[in-house]
Design an enzyme around this catalytic site. Structure first.
Site, PDB file in Angstrom:
ATOM      1  N   LEU A 119      -1.784  -0.974   1.598  1.00 19.74           N
ATOM      2  CA  LEU A 119      -0.819   0.432   0.919  1.00 19.74           C
ATOM      3  C   LEU A 119      -0.146   0.133   1.444  1.00 19.74           C
ATOM      4  O   LEU A 119       0.043   0.157   2.535  1.00 19.74           O
ATOM      5  CB  LEU A 119      -1.789   1.299   1.179  1.00 19.74           C
ATOM      6  CG  LEU A 119      -2.963   2.022   0.317  1.00 19.74           C
ATOM      7  CD1 LEU A 119      -3.967   3.049   1.457  1.00 19.74           C
ATOM      8  CD2 LEU A 119      -2.326   2.836  -0.731  1.00 19.74           C
ATOM      9  N   VAL A 123       4.270  -3.038  -0.529  1.00 19.79           N
ATOM     10  CA  VAL A 123       5.540  -3.405   0.006  1.00 19.79           C
ATOM     11  C   VAL A 123       4.465  -3.903   1.715  1.00 19.79           C
ATOM     12  O   VAL A 123       4.774  -5.224   2.106  1.00 19.79           O
ATOM     13  CB  VAL A 123       6.519  -1.546   1.356  1.00 19.79           C
ATOM     14  CG1 VAL A 123       6.597  -1.796   2.149  1.00 19.79           C
ATOM     15  CG2 VAL A 123       7.076  -1.286   0.034  1.00 19.79           C
ATOM     16  N   CYS A 124       3.760  -3.215   1.040  1.00 20.31           N
ATOM     17  CA  CYS A 124       1.810  -3.250   2.598  1.00 20.31           C
ATOM     18  C   CYS A 124       1.404  -4.696   1.547  1.00 20.31           C
ATOM     19  O   CYS A 124       1.155  -5.874   2.841  1.00 20.31           O
ATOM     20  CB  CYS A 124       1.197  -2.628   2.699  1.00 20.31           C
ATOM     21  SG  CYS A 124       1.803  -1.166   3.442  1.00 20.31           S
ATOM     22  N   LEU A 125       1.148  -5.340   1.223  1.00 24.83           N
ATOM     23  CA  LEU A 125       0.570  -5.866   0.251  1.00 24.83           C
ATOM     24  C   LEU A 125       1.071  -7.504   0.010  1.00 24.83           C
ATOM     25  O   LEU A 125       0.782  -8.655   0.050  1.00 24.83           O
ATOM     26  CB  LEU A 125      -0.339  -5.401  -1.119  1.00 24.83           C
ATOM     27  CG  LEU A 125      -1.543  -6.607  -0.954  1.00 24.83           C
ATOM     28  CD1 LEU A 125      -2.673  -6.636  -0.116  1.00 24.83           C
ATOM     29  CD2 LEU A 125      -1.938  -5.705  -2.743  1.00 24.83           C
TER      30      LEU A 125
END
Length: 209
Positions: A119, A123-125
């Site tokens: 999440l 951006v995070c993945l």
């Protein structure tokens, strides 16, 4: 073409969850309100419970917990307290794969396949998924434990990861592929995770994300 090493097995797979934090989940505008946020948490709990039961290593990481992102979801601390305590707390590194401690934790599992969720998706993945593939890991992306800031970003993210060789999955088919057969010694863990986390009841209510 998929980067996963087939067949997907319990003995060669690690579960990696990136930035499932109490603040970050509120930034996932792709989700239509609290009901869909709770669905995402349900799938997180389900796959973590299953992984812990069958011996799949769980790697957790967070970013800037002292700021708006907040701490990791309390669900994770309850289910895998040791992994929660040992989480990699990144000090602002956006692509988790750029953090040596995180990469070290993933490599320490000794597993060649990674089931990854994050999440927010874009951006995070996406960045660590692309980096892990470049480093030779097989990567399956768990879409139902991930959510983007917008629906447009969700589509773009899926396209980018699939083009790089990641396999797009959700929690249930990932778990059943790991089982391979209902006669598997791990089948009970599947049904326990699904029942304990309310998946069958959610199915009965319908209208899931």
């Amino acid at each position: 073409m998929t980067a996963l090493r087939l067949p997907l097995t319990v003995d060669d797979t690690a579960l990696v969850l990136i930035d499932h934090q109490v603040g970050t989940i509120a930034w996932a505008g792709e989700l239509a309100g609290e009901d869909e946020r709770e669905q995402l948490r349900m799938w997180v709990r389900t796959v973590v419970r299953f992984a812990a039961a069958v011996g799949i290593p769980v790697v957790l990481t967070s970013s800037l917990e002292e700021q708006q992102q907040g701490r990791l979801l309390p669900d994770l601390e309850a289910l895998v307290p040791t992994e929660y305590a040992g989480r990699v707390r990144r000090a602002g590194v956006i692509n988790a794969w750029d953090d040596p401690a995180f990469v070290g934790a993933v490599r320490a599992t000794g597993r060649g396949n990674l089931l990854v969720g994050g999440l927010t998706t874009e951006v995070c993945l996406v960045p660590p998924v692309l980096s892990a593939i470049e480093d030779g890991f097989g990567v399956g992306v768990l879409l139902d434990v991930s959510a983007a800031g917008t629906r447009t970003a969700a589509v773009n993210s899926r396209d980018a990861m699939q083009a790089a060789g990641a396999e797009l999955l959700t929690v249930v088919p990932a778990m059943t592929r790991l089982l391979g057969s209902w006669q598997s010694e791990h089948a009970a863990a599947f049904f326990d995770a699904m029942g304990s986390e309310g998946v069958f009841a959610a199915y009965a209510r319908g209208n899931l994300r």
